[in-house]
Write a protein that holds these residues in place. Sequence first.
Motif: not given
Length: 752
Positions: A415-432
């Motif tokens: 319901s509310h996007e937040t820039l404070r939540r960052q995905p681990m890794g980038k597209p194409g990286w191994p998943s954590p």
Amino acid sequence: MRHQQRPQVLGVDPRLILVFELNASIDADEFRRAGLRVVDSSNGLLVVAFADDPELADFRERLEALAGGVPEGRQSEPYAQFFDAINLVRPLSPQDRVTPELASAIREHASDILRIDVECWHPGTGDRAQEWLSEARAGIEAAEGRVVDTLIDDSAGLVLLRAYVHASRIMAVAELDAIARMDVLPQPALPMPELYSLSAAELPEVQAPDARSAIVGLVDSGVASGHPLIGAAVLASDAIGTGIDEDQDQHGHGTMVASLLLHGNVEDAIAPGLPLRPICRVVSARVLDANNEFPMDDLWENDLREAITWCVNQGARIINLSIGDSRSPFSPPRQMSAASVVDALARELGLVVVVAAGNSRPADYLDAISEASIDEYPRVLLNDGATGLLDPGTSLLSLTAGGLTDAAASGAHSSHETLRRQPMGKPGWPSPITRKGPGPGQAVKPEVSESAGTLGIEEGVLVSNDAELGVVGASAEAGRLLSWDVGTSYAVPLVSRVAAAVASKFPTFSAALIRSLVLVSTERLPFADNWEGSESVRLEAERALVGYGRPSIGRATESTSHRAILVAEDSIPVDGVHIYEIPVPSSFMSPGGKRGLDVALAYSPPTRVRRLDYMANGMEYHLVKGLPLDEVAEVFARVGEQEDRGEEGEDAIASASGLGSNLVKLVPTTQTRSRGANQLGRRVFHHRLNASDEPMFLVVRNINRWDDDTARQPYALAVALWRDEGQPELHAELQALLETEVELPVEIEIEQ
């Protein structure tokens, strides 16, 4: 000055942002003394700076001093070193701020609202950073855009906004001087309400799969065969194991796996609203209880054997194992018990088996969760002693699937996007959450990788309950059609799906040839290319976490004008040699661009869990160019003698023949590839090939370890020749050379 006459942009006053292209580095203090504040020096020879003074008085004073010549008593003009290091000074243009991906999205989605991340320059102080962020926000809103979140991190020098802006107004926003960079983010195919509350009536029509399509056996928690995305493809289901009396899914894991197998990316499949046709048919063997665990009183190896055998009796040739034993990760050298059962069945029954690498927990292998973990976790995962593969992920005759992250952002389903939540890794990286190879005998494991989702980090805490970070699929929960989760379990059906596509199109192909085509379809995932260390260390990290790369249906099943696939199946005697000639079209040799050759080999030797040499024989292949067939045959007839003296692989061949540059070195090396039963070697030619490079021969060897001396080992090859798009075409000429199917015959067999 010209800057002073610049008009407002979207109601915001202009600022003087300059790009300095350098031929030598200049210290930031030198810019400061010239009245300029450096805001980006990440590229040492390209510096971005801004000036509070639009007249550039300090800078101009230095220029005038330089123009005045060499003062008395000095050897050079004042500030000569500073100005000599500057090749060009130019303003920062809107095109500088827009990434190629965003520029492409503007062209391709000209009538759409795009989801973008906007990075502003950090001018050095918190107050001024807030001022510049406010300017960017005001400009976006003036362009009728919507800002959903902002972030200022003074310690990291970071100023960010997330916004939704119409494609037609983005270049106007890019005129704002406060903005450093703008990038497009993927928009979920399904908006939040549909993900949470999609009804059966809102789903597109789901047709029955083709009656000739491959049958895949799912050994899992069962499937909800009444689910509208799945039901049409389920041929049979059964419950196996003590206390499991119901064949339907009571957990949800198997249902999600089935939906990914049948439809691939479920969000993308549903969103267009067009009829769906599952790629294959499914038989489901339930071996996991409502807690997604094997029965306590059963040997799970027995349940696994029974379930696979039952699937085969229902017609399955491909087995999907999205399961694993988390109690003890692989510790070399001995093969694990369930994996050895799977290997025996794969060989005995002629199966393509796809298994999961298994899930790890970042909270276990990371000492602390911080913003740095977003980029650093692959190195930690790689070096941790407890993140090895889970049983049966070490199965050498199966394809093991590792996990990838595809998330470029998070929170779109919230319901509310937040820039404070960052995905681990980038597209194409191994998943954590994936696990690392290698497998037994240092075999490349996992061989392939697919989407498994990732976790987020928000204010030092791991976040998993975010659909944009996970994999979306079918839900077995009453009243809900869709759900999401994270795990290598969900990478497995996406790989099985590629195998099923090959088996459906080519029903006579062996399991080994299907595996070879899956391997040769992979595209590298060079996530470690920027790591410190040698190239060999970086490539080793890549193989350990993502294997040979990501497979695709198109590349596994189709040749194109610029990529031609050749295949071969045969059986080879113990310590024997097969030699194939690779037909090389003239278009492959012509100058311009890059060209390359990928070679995959798969085989299923006898295995014994109590032997140090787990596989009865080892196969390898070599590419030789520019020598006649009889000379190549003579060289490889002598190789066995060299190996008897302790030399191995390419060293033995080089010693036996002095082949030198006639031996084409593939990546990875023969020694690395030949440790496993699923092998892929690649070579990219950056230079022009000529007549002296012809002919090309592929030499396949079968090296006995403990097999019967009279045995013959079946195997399969898939070879892809490719050229850059825009260069001469390959496929039509190859077909003409071979006259019939693009299938390679054995030119010569040598028994040693």
